[in-house]
Scaffold this motif. Structure first.
Motif: not given
Length: 184
Positions: A150-157, A163-166
């Motif tokens: 995905q272009e950006v993934v936001v994980d708060e777990a 925040i990561t991106s490609r």
């Protein structure tokens, strides 16, 4: 008053090999939103960027060195990519320590392209939803991450926003996610 007037952002990069757009565009977007951005590198001087991991890009001034920064002085950490930069960041114990300190302080950590390699070596990838440039997918999955394209993934777990991106193609979404994390 701009959205991020009271926010201080740390960008950690090496002095050579950082993907130029992945360094310059987040800095510009964050400064435009009002944030104070500090660029930390291995050595004083400049960051000699690369376009596409091979062509010389613009030089970016270094504000400080890794050993001079503390997570407690900043609100978020941004880690630009580039193959050479990502590989060098991941091996630097000071960078690993600072990155873990941001996570421990529940502050956003944003990494693009090859920079998520650092999350593996810092022990921050396992169990996290993230993305990266596809060529390091197996490294992240083998470290226990849940990788998606995905272009950006936001994980708060994990107690902090990751925040990561490609790639540079995803910088608009990446920058928006960082700004959102700091205004939430």
């Amino acid at each position: 008053m701009a959205a991020l007037d009271d926010r201080r952002i740390l960008v950690m990069t090496t002095n050579f090999g950082t993907e130029s757009d992945e360094l310059m565009k987040p800095i510009a977007a964050l400064r435009e939103a009002g944030a104070t951005v500090t660029v930390a590198a291995t050595e004083p001087g400049v960051v000699k960027t690369l376009a596409g991991d091979r062509d010389p890009g613009p030089e970016v001034p270094v504000d400080t060195t890794y050993d001079q920064v503390k997570a407690s002085d900043f609100d978020a950490l941004v880690l630009p990519g580039g193959t050479l930069n990502g590989d060098q960041l991941r091996a630097d114990e000071t960078v690993q320590h600072v990155t873990r300190a941001f996570a421990a302080d529940a502050k956003p950590v944003a990494a693009i392209c090859h920079a998520p390699w650092l999350l593996v070596d810092a022990g921050l990838a396992a169990g996290r939803d993230l993305t990266s440039v596809p060529t390091i997918r197996n490294d992240l999955v083998n470290a226990g991450a849940n990788w998606t394209d995905q272009e950006v993934v936001v994980d708060e777990a994990g107690g902090y926003r990751l925040i990561t991106s490609r790639t540079p193609d995803d910088l608009d979404a990446f920058n928006a996610a960082i700004i959102d994390a700091l205004t939430a």
